[in-house]
Design a protein around this motif. Sequence first.
Motif, PDB file in Angstrom:
ATOM      1  N   VAL A 118       7.121  21.670   9.235  1.00 13.11           N
ATOM      2  CA  VAL A 118       8.323  21.629  10.178  1.00 13.11           C
ATOM      3  C   VAL A 118       8.491  23.099  10.132  1.00 13.11           C
ATOM      4  CG1 VAL A 118      10.544  21.911  11.092  1.00 13.11           C
ATOM      5  CG2 VAL A 118       9.600  19.816   9.715  1.00 13.11           C
ATOM      6  N   GLY A 119       8.249  23.938  11.462  1.00  6.86           N
ATOM      7  CA  GLY A 119       7.996  25.266  11.782  1.00  6.86           C
ATOM      8  C   GLY A 119       9.081  26.136  13.365  1.00  6.86           C
ATOM      9  N   GLY A 120       8.628  27.352  13.213  1.00  3.99           N
ATOM     10  CA  GLY A 120       9.829  27.184  13.892  1.00  3.99           C
ATOM     11  C   GLY A 120       9.796  27.307  15.320  1.00  3.99           C
ATOM     12  N   THR A 121       8.528  26.487  16.177  1.00  6.11           N
ATOM     13  CA  THR A 121       8.867  26.535  17.367  1.00  6.11           C
ATOM     14  C   THR A 121       7.754  25.054  17.584  1.00  6.11           C
ATOM     15  OG1 THR A 121       6.222  27.802  16.560  1.00  6.11           O
ATOM     16  CG2 THR A 121       8.216  28.614  18.224  1.00  6.11           C
ATOM     17  N   GLY A 122       7.158  24.369  16.469  1.00  3.45           N
ATOM     18  CA  GLY A 122       6.493  23.205  16.494  1.00  3.45           C
ATOM     19  C   GLY A 122       6.873  22.845  14.980  1.00  3.45           C
ATOM     20  N   MET A 123       6.575  21.054  15.279  1.00  6.46           N
ATOM     21  CA  MET A 123       6.681  20.826  13.761  1.00  6.46           C
ATOM     22  C   MET A 123       5.213  19.452  14.011  1.00  6.46           C
ATOM     23  SD  MET A 123       8.436  17.720  14.128  1.00  6.46           S
ATOM     24  CE  MET A 123      10.646  18.681  14.199  1.00  6.46           C
ATOM     25  N   LYS A 124       4.637  19.883  12.717  1.00  8.04           N
ATOM     26  CA  LYS A 124       3.360  18.555  12.644  1.00  8.04           C
ATOM     27  C   LYS A 124       3.791  17.555  11.630  1.00  8.04           C
ATOM     28  CE  LYS A 124       0.650  22.018  11.803  1.00  8.04           C
ATOM     29  NZ  LYS A 124       1.293  22.995  12.376  1.00  8.04           N
ATOM     30  N   ALA A 125       3.178  16.132  11.875  1.00  9.06           N
ATOM     31  CA  ALA A 125       3.599  14.980  10.848  1.00  9.06           C
ATOM     32  C   ALA A 125       2.140  14.168  11.261  1.00  9.06           C
ATOM     33  CB  ALA A 125       4.889  14.323  11.398  1.00  9.06           C
ATOM     34  N   ALA A 157      -5.577  21.419   0.671  1.00  8.40           N
ATOM     35  CA  ALA A 157      -6.055  23.117   1.743  1.00  8.40           C
ATOM     36  C   ALA A 157      -4.792  23.191   3.147  1.00  8.40           C
ATOM     37  CB  ALA A 157      -7.520  23.157   2.223  1.00  8.40           C
ATOM     38  N   ARG A 158      -4.518  22.480   4.491  1.00 13.73           N
ATOM     39  CA  ARG A 158      -4.086  20.964   5.168  1.00 13.73           C
ATOM     40  C   ARG A 158      -2.831  21.989   4.788  1.00 13.73           C
ATOM     41  NH1 ARG A 158      -4.216  16.029   8.809  1.00 13.73           N
ATOM     42  NH2 ARG A 158      -4.155  17.190  10.677  1.00 13.73           N
ATOM     43  N   TRP A 159      -2.230  21.428   4.268  1.00 11.03           N
ATOM     44  CA  TRP A 159      -0.866  21.473   3.770  1.00 11.03           C
ATOM     45  C   TRP A 159       0.153  22.490   2.768  1.00 11.03           C
ATOM     46  CZ3 TRP A 159       1.528  19.445   7.995  1.00 11.03           C
ATOM     47  CH2 TRP A 159       0.992  17.983   8.835  1.00 11.03           C
ATOM     48  N   ARG A 160      -1.220  23.010   3.024  1.00 10.16           N
ATOM     49  CA  ARG A 160      -0.045  23.721   1.633  1.00 10.16           C
ATOM     50  C   ARG A 160      -0.426  25.314   1.794  1.00 10.16           C
ATOM     51  NH1 ARG A 160      -2.023  25.000  -4.550  1.00 10.16           N
ATOM     52  NH2 ARG A 160      -0.061  25.142  -4.647  1.00 10.16           N
ATOM     53  N   MET A 169       0.823  -1.359   0.166  1.00  8.03           N
ATOM     54  CA  MET A 169      -0.240   0.097   0.199  1.00  8.03           C
ATOM     55  C   MET A 169       1.315   1.786   0.140  1.00  8.03           C
ATOM     56  SD  MET A 169      -2.648   1.020   2.705  1.00  8.03           S
ATOM     57  CE  MET A 169      -3.481   3.086   2.514  1.00  8.03           C
ATOM     58  N   LYS A 170       0.248   2.093  -1.167  1.00  5.77           N
ATOM     59  CA  LYS A 170       1.658   3.895  -0.894  1.00  5.77           C
ATOM     60  C   LYS A 170       0.448   4.177   0.064  1.00  5.77           C
ATOM     61  CE  LYS A 170       2.471   3.286  -6.052  1.00  5.77           C
ATOM     62  NZ  LYS A 170       2.085   4.039  -6.708  1.00  5.77           N
ATOM     63  N   HIS A 171       2.188   5.012   0.697  1.00  5.75           N
ATOM     64  CA  HIS A 171       0.945   6.408   1.360  1.00  5.75           C
ATOM     65  C   HIS A 171       1.767   7.919   1.192  1.00  5.75           C
ATOM     66  CE1 HIS A 171       0.839   2.689   3.573  1.00  5.75           C
ATOM     67  NE2 HIS A 171       0.470   2.820   4.765  1.00  5.75           N
ATOM     68  N   VAL A 172       1.029   8.362   1.905  1.00  8.03           N
ATOM     69  CA  VAL A 172       1.737  10.417   1.482  1.00  8.03           C
ATOM     70  C   VAL A 172       2.499  10.708   3.345  1.00  8.03           C
ATOM     71  CG1 VAL A 172       1.097  11.870   1.176  1.00  8.03           C
ATOM     72  CG2 VAL A 172       0.418  10.319  -0.495  1.00  8.03           C
ATOM     73  N   ILE A 173       3.417  10.575   3.151  1.00 12.03           N
ATOM     74  CA  ILE A 173       3.871  11.392   4.823  1.00 12.03           C
ATOM     75  C   ILE A 173       4.023  13.300   4.580  1.00 12.03           C
ATOM     76  CG2 ILE A 173       5.988  11.920   5.785  1.00 12.03           C
ATOM     77  CD1 ILE A 173       6.601   9.195   5.587  1.00 12.03           C
ATOM     78  N   ALA A 174       3.381  13.979   5.236  1.00 18.69           N
ATOM     79  CA  ALA A 174       3.168  15.163   5.022  1.00 18.69           C
ATOM     80  C   ALA A 174       3.995  15.838   6.650  1.00 18.69           C
ATOM     81  CB  ALA A 174       1.394  15.826   5.556  1.00 18.69           C
ATOM     82  N   LEU A 175       4.844  16.460   6.688  1.00 18.21           N
ATOM     83  CA  LEU A 175       5.466  17.337   7.793  1.00 18.21           C
ATOM     84  C   LEU A 175       5.474  19.163   7.397  1.00 18.21           C
ATOM     85  CD1 LEU A 175       9.104  15.156   6.902  1.00 18.21           C
ATOM     86  CD2 LEU A 175       7.163  14.928   8.215  1.00 18.21           C
ATOM     87  N   LEU A 218       0.167  16.795  -1.459  1.00 22.76           N
ATOM     88  CA  LEU A 218       0.005  17.610   0.039  1.00 22.76           C
ATOM     89  C   LEU A 218       2.003  17.762  -0.574  1.00 22.76           C
ATOM     90  CD1 LEU A 218       0.312  14.376   2.272  1.00 22.76           C
ATOM     91  CD2 LEU A 218      -1.598  15.767   2.017  1.00 22.76           C
ATOM     92  N   CYS A 219       1.775  18.944   0.664  1.00 22.86           N
ATOM     93  CA  CYS A 219       2.750  19.824   0.465  1.00 22.86           C
ATOM     94  C   CYS A 219       4.074  19.794   1.916  1.00 22.86           C
ATOM     95  CB  CYS A 219       2.997  21.109   0.187  1.00 22.86           C
ATOM     96  SG  CYS A 219       2.719  21.277  -1.642  1.00 22.86           S
ATOM     97  N   CYS A 220       5.378  19.540   2.064  1.00 19.86           N
ATOM     98  CA  CYS A 220       5.468  19.775   3.218  1.00 19.86           C
ATOM     99  C   CYS A 220       6.544  21.006   3.272  1.00 19.86           C
ATOM    100  CB  CYS A 220       7.076  18.446   3.581  1.00 19.86           C
ATOM    101  SG  CYS A 220       5.817  16.926   3.077  1.00 19.86           S
ATOM    102  N   ASP A 221       5.708  22.001   4.578  1.00 19.79           N
ATOM    103  CA  ASP A 221       6.336  23.116   4.100  1.00 19.79           C
ATOM    104  C   ASP A 221       7.244  22.710   5.454  1.00 19.79           C
ATOM    105  OD1 ASP A 221       6.763  25.916   4.384  1.00 19.79           O
ATOM    106  OD2 ASP A 221       4.922  26.405   5.012  1.00 19.79           O
TER     107      ASP A 221
END
Length: 247
Positions: free
Chosen positions: A9-16, A92-95, A1-7, A115-118
């Motif tokens: 990484v901000g200056g104070t917190g990160m979400k994955a 919308a969430r990751w862009r 199964m294929k997956h998508v990882i979204a990251l 998805l975009c990892c910003d």
Amino acid sequence: MKHVIALDVGGTGMKAALLAQDGSVLFEARRPTGREHGTDAVVTAIPLSDLRASGLGGNRRSPDSGGHHRRASAGGSRQGRQGPPPARPPAARWRSGRRCGVPRRCHPLSSQQFLCCDIRVTDTQFPRLKHGSAAWLAARDSMVEIIKGWATDGRPDTYGRLSEELRDAGYSVPPRGTLMSNLLEAACRVEAARDVPVMLTAIVVNKQSKRPSEQFEVLAKTEPFRRGDQPDWTWETEQKRVFAHYR
């Protein structure tokens, strides 16, 4: 199964997050970035092992964020479900968020969504390059010497390679963005002030197109270059002039 990882990484917190092809959120986590400990610590803090375990069928919840297995969509009722509201559509969430000069990495989710990892990690080990500061001027001079070395070798090279060589010299300059553009213009102008008859930065090119950016051609039409006044001028002819001058 294929997956998508979204990251994100901000200056104070990160979400994955880890998403299935159908948009289901298999795993999500939030944690402090910890940039004060340096870039290596930031990279280490990214929960890659948790993402991998979730992709192999392990834990489908995040111990950090209380995430739930759910469809990533804008709608949906909260009845009978605890925790945060439904996620927005992935695109919308990751862009969301402003551009910061660091290239985004985009991964296909479907024919309609991606998805975009910003990534916005601040390099605390490098000097801040404020326009016109001593560090900025030193980065400009280092850029000039790097590109002159390429010209002496008779080869063009990419914005990415220039970014890497500047980093080796002690300056953090992303390959795209305002900082790189401003330094390239300054490098060209400082050579012109030394009565160099060619536009040095003509040999810095995009990896895919193999040509300089549009900003270079705009610069070429301004003072003191005025290449637009020269018949049959092209960026290719300027490259040849650069190699002939520095070799």
